[in-house]
Design an enzyme around this catalytic site. Structure first.
Site, PDB file in Angstrom:
ATOM      1  N   THR A 128       0.880  -1.153  -0.113  1.00  0.00           N
ATOM      2  CA  THR A 128       0.017  -0.052  -0.125  1.00  0.00           C
ATOM      3  C   THR A 128       0.948   1.235   0.053  1.00  0.00           C
ATOM      4  O   THR A 128       0.564   2.324  -0.301  1.00  0.00           O
ATOM      5  CB  THR A 128      -0.741  -0.041   1.134  1.00  0.00           C
ATOM      6  N   TYR A 160       5.782 -12.973   2.317  1.00  0.00           N
ATOM      7  CA  TYR A 160       4.811 -12.651   1.599  1.00  0.00           C
ATOM      8  C   TYR A 160       4.402 -13.622   0.481  1.00  0.00           C
ATOM      9  O   TYR A 160       5.303 -13.503  -0.401  1.00  0.00           O
ATOM     10  CB  TYR A 160       4.725 -11.162   1.136  1.00  0.00           C
ATOM     11  N   LYS A 204       2.403 -14.105   5.407  1.00  0.00           N
ATOM     12  CA  LYS A 204       1.098 -13.455   4.745  1.00  0.00           C
ATOM     13  C   LYS A 204       0.791 -13.898   3.314  1.00  0.00           C
ATOM     14  O   LYS A 204       1.665 -14.138   2.485  1.00  0.00           O
ATOM     15  CB  LYS A 204       1.669 -11.888   4.868  1.00  0.00           C
TER      16      LYS A 204
END
Length: 290
Positions: A46, A131, A156
Site C-alpha cells: 500500500t 509474503y 502473509k
C-alpha cells in the site's frame, strides 16, 4: 513478537512535484496511531514499495518508526533483487524497525532451496514475515522448512487459496505453534470469515489507512459493514488494475490529508470512481455512527 488487532499499512505521500513528502507521512502515521493499530507496516504494498528508491524507502521507514515511537511493532517492506533486499533490511534495522515483510523476488526464479537461501539471508538482518503472492506460492512442507530458519516468524497470504492455506496452517502449527499467519488479500475484511475458519485471525487492513473508524467497527463485530461497505468497495477496486493502492490513497485525500497521487505504472482514481468512493465512505461512516 506480538501482533494483534488491525494492522496499519500507511500510504507513501508525494508532493506536487512527485517527491517524498516526509511531513505528510508523519501526519498520516500520527493520525493512524490515534486509533491504536496492532502493527505498522511502512513502505509495503500500500506504501508503493516497488516505486520507491532505496533512499526513499529508508526515509519512509525512519519517519514511521520515529512517529510510532515504540507504541506498536513497525515492519518495513523488503524484497526484489537480493542486494536491494539486504540494503532495505539493513536500512530498516538502522531506523529501528522491528521486522520485515519480505516481498517476492522479481523475475528470477530458482528451485525451492534457492528461495530458502534468499529468505535466510534477509532474516539474518531482521525478523521476516514472508509474503506469499505472485511468483511465490508455497507448499506446506516448504513453509515448514522456512519456519525453521531463525528469524522467520510468519507468512502473509496474498494468494487466497483457502485449501492450500489450511494445509499450511495445520502443517506448520504442529511444530511451530507461535508462527504467525496473515490474510494479505486486498480488502481483506471481506474474506476474513473464511480465514478465521482455518485459524488465521490477523489481516492487513487497507481501509484502516483512510477510514480507521470503519476498520475498527468491523474488527469489533459489525458484520453489517461487509454488505454495506466492503463488498461495494471490492467491486470498485476491481474496475481498474492497481486500484487496491490508488483507492486507498484517494480515500486518504478524501478524508482531508493531501498525500498526492500514485506513481506509474499505477494510475490515479478517475473522477467518477472518486465520487463512488466518497459515497461509500459516507455510507460506511453513517453505518458506524448508527
Amino acid at each position: 513478537m506480538k501482533l494483534s488487532g488491525v494492522l496499519f499499512f500507511p500510504v507513501t505521500p508525494f508532493d506536487a512535484g512527485g517527491a517524498l513528502a516526509e511531513d505528510v507521512l508523519a501526519e498520516h502515521v500520527r493520525k493512524g496511531m490515534e486509533h491504536g493499530p496492532g502493527g505498522v507496516f511502512a513502505a509495503c504494498g500500500t506504501g508503493e514499495f516497488s516505486a520507491l528508491s532505496e533512499d526513499e524507502h529508508a526515509r519512509v521507514v525512519r519517519v514511521s518508526t520515529e512517529v510510532v515511537a515504540g507504541r506498536a511493532p513497525v515492519f518495513a517492506g523488503a524484497g526484489g533483487p537480493i542486494g536491494a533486499a539486504l540494503n532495505q533490511a539493513r536500512a530498516a534495522r538502522d531506523a529501528g524497525a522491528d521486522g520485515l515483510l519480505l516481498m517476492p523476488p522479481y523475475l528470477a526464479q530458482g528451485p525451492g532451496h534457492g528461495f530458502e537461501a534468499y529468505v535466510r539471508a534477509v532474516a539474518e538482518v531482521l525478523p521476516v514475515i514472508i509474503y506469499q503472492r505472485g511468483s511465490v506460492v508455497l507448499e506446506p512442507e516448504t513453509v515448514v522448512r522456512l519456519a525453521e530458519i531463525p528469524g522467520v516468524i510468519g507468512l502473509k497470504d496474498g494468494v487466497g487459496d483457502i485449501d492450500r492455506m489450511q494445509r499450511i496452517v495445520l502443517a506448520v502449527r504442529e511444530s511451530h505453534p507461535g508462527f504467525l499467519f496473515f490474510n494479505g488479500l486486498p480488502t481483506a475484511e471481506l474474506t476474513m470469515p473464511a480465514y478465521r475458519g482455518i485459524g488465521v485471525h490477523l489481516y492487513s487492513s487497507a481501509v484502516f489507512a483512510f477510514a480507521p473508524e470503519i476498520a475498527l467497527a468491523y474488527l469489533n463485530g459489525d458484520e453489517r459493514l461487509l454488505t454495506a461497505f466492503y463488498a461495494p468497495l471490492v467491486r470498485l477496486r476491481g474496475k481498474v488494475p492497481g486500484y487496491p493502492v490508488s483507492l486507498v490513497k484517494a480515500g486518504v485525500r478524501l478524508r482531508g490529508l493531501d498525500v498526492g497521487g500514485v506513481r506509474p505504472p499505477l494510475v490515479d482514481v478517475t473522477g467518477e470512481h472518486l465520487a463512488e468512493l466518497a459515497e461509500l465512505i459516507k455510507i460506511g461512516l453513517d453505518r458506524v455512527a448508527s
